[in-house]
Design an enzyme around this catalytic site. Structure first.
Site, PDB file in Angstrom:
ATOM      1  N   ARG A  43      87.493   6.529  33.288  1.00  0.00           N
ATOM      2  CA  ARG A  43      88.589   6.173  34.239  1.00  0.00           C
ATOM      3  C   ARG A  43      89.842   5.881  33.516  1.00  0.00           C
ATOM      4  O   ARG A  43      91.074   6.272  33.715  1.00  0.00           O
ATOM      5  CB  ARG A  43      88.236   5.244  34.906  1.00  0.00           C
ATOM      6  N   GLU A 124      65.241  11.459  28.835  1.00  0.00           N
ATOM      7  CA  GLU A 124      64.409  10.627  27.920  1.00  0.00           C
ATOM      8  C   GLU A 124      64.942   8.984  27.982  1.00  0.00           C
ATOM      9  O   GLU A 124      64.141   8.133  28.092  1.00  0.00           O
ATOM     10  CB  GLU A 124      64.314  11.023  26.289  1.00  0.00           C
ATOM     11  N   GLY A 129      64.637   2.727  28.081  1.00  0.00           N
ATOM     12  CA  GLY A 129      65.885   2.926  26.952  1.00  0.00           C
ATOM     13  C   GLY A 129      65.483   3.999  25.714  1.00  0.00           C
ATOM     14  O   GLY A 129      65.139   4.951  25.984  1.00  0.00           O
ATOM     15  N   GLY A 182      74.754 -11.235  28.311  1.00  0.00           N
ATOM     16  CA  GLY A 182      75.125  -9.834  28.578  1.00  0.00           C
ATOM     17  C   GLY A 182      73.826  -8.905  29.077  1.00  0.00           C
ATOM     18  O   GLY A 182      73.978  -7.629  29.065  1.00  0.00           O
ATOM     19  N   LYS A 200      62.131   3.468  37.404  1.00  0.00           N
ATOM     20  CA  LYS A 200      61.604   3.803  36.293  1.00  0.00           C
ATOM     21  C   LYS A 200      60.133   4.321  36.655  1.00  0.00           C
ATOM     22  O   LYS A 200      59.458   5.294  36.011  1.00  0.00           O
ATOM     23  CB  LYS A 200      61.705   2.806  35.253  1.00  0.00           C
ATOM     24  N   GLY A 298      69.973  -1.496  26.176  1.00  0.00           N
ATOM     25  CA  GLY A 298      71.285  -1.886  25.143  1.00  0.00           C
ATOM     26  C   GLY A 298      71.934  -0.566  24.697  1.00  0.00           C
ATOM     27  O   GLY A 298      71.177   0.759  24.778  1.00  0.00           O
TER      28      GLY A 298
END
Lengths: 403, 403
Positions: A43, A124, A129, A182, A200, A298
């Site tokens: 954006r 994957e 993750g 975070g 998941k 992450g």
């Protein structure tokens, strides 16, 4: 030289572009050809980024550029991501994604389009993750009848529970810490209420059992109700409380899938998966139990899985043969509450009432408990019969025990 | 219908034939074609086996049968296994194996032959038994520069150490138990002295770092020297003793690889891998740490990996592109003893001597220790400087600490 486009330039998107640049040489070696990011669809202008020169705002540039053979979709959600994925596939480009929501909801359709166009739709990174889990299930465990898959699928909730268990932090404080670090979004609903783990779980069930499991058929309970009192009782029992997504065969051609906090034994490997890490257990009739462990989220771990898919797509421009599942008949997903399990229960009630309603239970105590609080472990029973037995008591909490 | 031959009808061979029969339907689904065992090459007649009708004694029947497209080699060793593998490949058949000795020694050559003939030589079962590890490394972690791989690679020694740690069983008794349970051979040398772990370490290093690591360049120490006194000191330090195979980059284009007992922290996931189970940790610059866990040996788990390779070979009759490594220049494998590490040491010596020679060490005590026994942890140092410092003392044991 293979040119790719990255849709979305948030945490994962920037991780993908960075890892591609940093490991350029070994990636080219592994793919047997150089791979270069030609466009980043974003954006804003990202003027501060060293990759600002690649940023564009119009997807149709990518769609109509015949040089682009692989598109990485890391926008998230089912809006633009869904539209662009379809358009990219229809334009003859393979698509790689980390978008669990899109795969859980529309994976079957998108894979079908990819197959028809003899392309790949790879995901994957959508579960666990960076942890290799999709290929291990679909390529390495193919000799097995898989009975069950379950695991710690969400790093945010595992961080919060680990803080509660290891440091005695309250849920609210641990959530705030996770936000400051975070690990949790400002609106933590998708993580804390188990929605992310549910998506998941659906993808794992799709792949392990071969039929589509829609997220809205999977009973999902998050960790908001977990109290430090429950953590203390679990400890006294030799257990830890972890949020698990779980799918297993429930007889005939049916399965059960659900997300809920569980008490799991300290001696199990999974109970030692702490902090933001994920762990996924697969049970097959030849291998027995296998577990896959690593960073479930992450920037760089997720990029690790996305870029591996890009390399795979670059090496196999024709459709991969292992990734797909069929539609399911109605009633395929049976009600998890009808599966008998042992329960941990904490109530305000009289001993007499508990004895009358539940018979022989195993009581557990903690320091500083109010005098009318009782916690105990039941024999295996369905959720409905538990519910019935607890009818007249003030139920403070009740969680499944994974045996 | 794809026809295969199984060479060897011992534990793994019979596991392969059984799993192929038992999961026939799902295997056909996953391979998109039925797969059938046409021959079993064995010494005896195995008249008692339901598969006795498939048993033959002459490899050239298999070699010259054009119907056989995949050969499973589970003979073991580098004799007949090596000869038959070569002949099968040269006859245009893909080969699947669980033979770590053969892959570690001759893998590079056999893969090269397979590639030249546009065939596959697959060996998922050669490391970690049923645990998916070869494909995860070579297909899922391709976006990473891998820095290090290590793990508990031998179930027999892990069973013995677990008995010593959890039950206070002596090494000799635990070894006898392992033999009675079928976990250890009558001649336990290959397991107990680390030879098996060494071969697996070589294969992992070959794949992670891309160059051939010959087993005889990998310093290998087994667990015969581990004493219950060491187990007790390790516990007091918050560690467990585990036999690890380990390979890591040692600067430039070089690596170090070795097998040795290590003290590993109780808080690490790997230290909780107990009994006959294996756990393999891979560290990459994008994913961080990932761990793969499961049964590292045994009839059905090993068959799980072998049959998955058969399915993969059946789906990809042309050479897979991800499995290979290059020859290494001399000096590629550097001496593990030159890598500085912290050491756990147990000696008979005077406190003065220890202080003079080693400076500040961290002492640890155990109940019932003889008065002149001292155990301590050093600062990081190479094995040669440790050796020099301990010169005049009676060294009872010294093991590496994995930090």
């Amino acid at each position: 030289m293979i040119k790719i486009a990255v849709l979305g330039f948030g945490t994962v998107g920037s991780g993908v572009v960075e890892v591609m640049a940093e490991n350029k040489v070994s990636i080219a070696h592994n793919a047997a050809e150089e791979i270069e990011v030609k466009y980043i669809l974003a954006r804003g202008d990202h003027a501060e980024s060293p990759f600002a020169g690649l940023v564009i705002h119009d997807f149709s540039v990518i769609e109509s550029d015949p040089e682009i053979r692989i598109v990485v979709e890391v926008i998230g959600g089912c809006g633009a991501a869904y539209e662009y994925t379809k358009r990219a596939l229809l334009a003859g480009k393979s698509v790689v994604t980390a978008n669990k929501e899109l795969v859980a909801r529309h994976g079957q359709e998108l894979i079908a389009i990819a197959k028809e166009k003899n392309l790949n739709y790879l995901f994957e990174a959508s579960v666990g993750g960076g942890i290799p889990i999709i290929r291990p299930i679909t390529q390495c465990l193919t000799a097995n009848e898989i009975d069950e898959v379950y695991g710690i699928l969400n790093g945010t909730t595992n961080y919060i529970l680990t803080q509660m268990i290891q440091c005695g932090t309250s849920f609210d404080t641990a959530l705030r810490q996770a936000q400051e670090l975070g690990y949790a979004e400002l609106d933590p609903t998708a993580d804390v209420d188990g929605i992310d783990a549910c998506r998941k779980t659906c993808i794992l069930a799709d792949l392990c059992f071969g039929r589509h499991v829609p997220p809205d058929e999977v009973k999902t309970q998050g960790i908001r109700g977990v109290d430090l009192a429950d953590v203390a009782y679990a400890r006294a029992l030799g257990y830890k409380i972890k949020l698990l997504g779980r799918a297993l065969r429930s007889g005939g051609d049916k399965i059960t899938a659900y997300v809920a906090p569980h008490l799991i034994k300290n001696s199990s490997l999974l109970s030692n998966v702490d902090g933001v890490m994920n762990g996924i257990v697969v049970h097959g009739n030849a291998i027995g139990e296998a577990m896959f462990y690593g960073a479930g989220a992450g920037k760089r771990p997720t990029a690790s899985a996305v870029v591996a898919d890009v390399i795979d797509a670059a090496k196999h421009f024709k459709a991969r043969k292992y990734l797909s599942w069929e539609p399911a008949a109605p009633g395929y997903v049976t009600d998890a509450d009808e599966m008998p399990m042992r329960w941990y229960v904490r109530v305000k009630a009289s001993l007499t009432a508990i004895g009358t309603k539940l018979g022989n239970v195993r009581f557990v105590t903690r320091r500083g408990a109010p005098p009318d609080e009782y916690a105990f472990v039941t024999d295996p029973m369905t959720h409905s019969s538990l519910h019935e037995s607890l009818e007249d008591m003030e139920v403070l909490s009740h969680y499944r025990i994974l045996d």
